[in-house]
Scaffold this active site. Structure first.
Site, PDB file in Angstrom:
ATOM      1  N   ASP A 190      76.005   8.099  55.335  1.00 55.37           N
ATOM      2  CA  ASP A 190      77.388   8.156  55.816  1.00 55.37           C
ATOM      3  C   ASP A 190      78.393   8.544  54.748  1.00 55.37           C
ATOM      4  O   ASP A 190      79.592   8.400  54.952  1.00 55.37           O
ATOM      5  CB  ASP A 190      77.775   6.813  56.430  1.00 55.37           C
ATOM      6  CG  ASP A 190      78.106   5.772  55.390  1.00 55.37           C
ATOM      7  OD1 ASP A 190      77.327   5.642  54.436  1.00 55.37           O
ATOM      8  OD2 ASP A 190      79.142   5.118  55.535  1.00 55.37           O
ATOM      9  N   GLU A 191      77.921   9.046  53.641  1.00 52.80           N
ATOM     10  CA  GLU A 191      78.822   9.329  52.527  1.00 52.80           C
ATOM     11  C   GLU A 191      78.370  10.582  51.820  1.00 52.80           C
ATOM     12  O   GLU A 191      77.174  10.749  51.584  1.00 52.80           O
ATOM     13  CB  GLU A 191      78.683   8.195  51.506  1.00 52.80           C
ATOM     14  CG  GLU A 191      79.862   7.309  51.316  1.00 52.80           C
ATOM     15  CD  GLU A 191      79.568   6.334  50.189  1.00 52.80           C
ATOM     16  OE1 GLU A 191      79.876   6.641  49.049  1.00 52.80           O
ATOM     17  OE2 GLU A 191      78.991   5.270  50.482  1.00 52.80           O
TER      18      GLU A 191
HETATM   19 MG   LIG Z   1      80.926   4.138  54.785  1.00 48.58          MG
END
Ligand SMILES: [Mg+2]
Length: 362
Positions: free
Chosen positions: A110-111
């Site tokens: 998610d990054e």
């Molecule tokens: Mg995050």
């Protein structure tokens, strides 16, 4: 924005999904919306992998033992992780990134860091790219992302937290040094709790304090990280955004606030480390065959114990079993244990699953 568009500076965006696993669960199950949700195991030794914002308002956060989380928030709803779904969403996000730049370095599902200095849309203003990307992520996945925009990775990462959730912030080259000066070192990315404590012991509380120290001093006390700390204290971080980072190993370790003497507390102390390295493998579709346990004693003597299994570990319970095999022979320990670490190596990509129907269709 003049600073950011100057040709002499890089334009780096750090994109970070908000409460990612928990948000996906709330998106897919309306009954979870508006409620405190923790993704992770509710079992005695489980750890929270992600907490919804509702849960965070009770003080629940990721890496917290589930038992503690439940105490802080009795109505907390535990949901088991669905990594296949998270990976699919992650893939959608990465396809969006790829429309803007090939220079993308994912840190987790998610990054990611994006270097948009040269970008495929020919856009001048990095903040506009960031906001377009966040809009497209929302349209495509229904999920919120935050972003930080700056001239290096360290500041972009720090900036993505400033207006979280569902916001973005820019730190210009002009503002960078002042931003760092005011920042407590414990909030620095790359300064963990143990390092922060060590810095406090040396009288370093803020970026301004850090800046007072010479490069020699920082290298003497922090080894290889010394030069990094010296740079970031001045808002300087020359690390490149490295696409498709291939790692040789993935490890996690923890220094305990009190030395451990008994087996059960040591096993419990290892639990978040096991979950962390396993989550990384799940997130990156990596299989691991070698497990190394690191033990540092109160007198700073250190031992490692390794075991290699014939085929990649298939489940977190397999990893736990191997760690137990390595851990139990060292008890009772000759000295208190101050640090434990788990590292996975002999990494390999898990073979992609090819649907037979797809193959026929060719
Ligand atoms: Mg995050």
């Amino acid at each position: 924005m003049n600073d950011m568009s100057s040709a002499s500076h890089r334009k780096i965006i750090h994109v970070d999904m908000d409460a990612f696993y928990a948000s996906v669960e709330q998106r897919d199950n309306p009954e979870l919306r508006g409620k405190p949700v923790a993704v992770g195991g509710a079992a005695a030794r489980g750890v929270v992998a992600a907490a919804s914002y509702e849960a965070r308002s009770f003080g629940v956060h990721s890496a917290m033992p589930s038992v503690t989380a439940k105490r802080k928030c009795p109505e907390l709803i535990f949901v088991p992780p669905r990594f296949d779904v998270y990976r699919a969403v992650s893939q959608q996000i990465r396809e969006i990134f790829a429309d803007y730049t090939p220079v993308v370095e994912p840190l987790s599902l998610d990054e990611a860091y994006l270097d948009v200095t040269q970008n495929r849309k020919g856009m001048e203003i990095a903040t506009e790219i960031a906001s377009e990307i966040r809009d497209r992520i929302k349209q495509t996945t229904g999920l919120n992302a935050s972003a930080g925009i700056s001239y290096n990775k360290f500041l972009a990462k720090m900036a993505s937290d400033l207006n979280k959730p569902n916001g973005q912030a820019v730190i210009t080259p002009k503002a960078g040094p002042d931003f760092v000066e005011a920042l407590p070192v414990k909030k620095f990315h790359g300064v963990g709790p143990a390092t922060a404590e060590k810095m406090h012991g040396l009288g370093i509380e803020t970026g301004a304090d850090l800046r007072q120290k010479t490069l020699e001093f920082l290298v003497e006390h922090f080894g290889k990280s010394g030069a990094y700390f010296y740079g970031i204290a001045r808002g300087i971080d020359d690390r490149q955004v490295k696409p498709d980072r291939v790692r040789k190993s993935i490890g996690a370790e923890d220094t305990f606030s009190e030395d451990l003497h008994a087996y059960e507390p040591a096993r419990e102390g290892l639990q978040p480390l096991i979950e962390k390295v396993w989550d990384y493998c799940e997130a990156h579709e990596i299989g691991a065959k070698t497990v190394t346990l690191k033990v540092k004693y109160a007198d700073f003597n250190q031992i490692t114990r390794s075991k290699t299994v014939p085929s990649p570990l298939a489940a977190i319970t397999d990893l736990q079993a191997v760690v137990d095999l390595l851990l139990s022979p060292i008890f009772p320990p000759r000295k208190g244990i101050r640090l434990l670490g788990v590292t996975l190596s002999s990494l390999e990509r898990r073979s992609p699953v090819v649907e037979p129907q797809l193959r026929l269709a060719l």
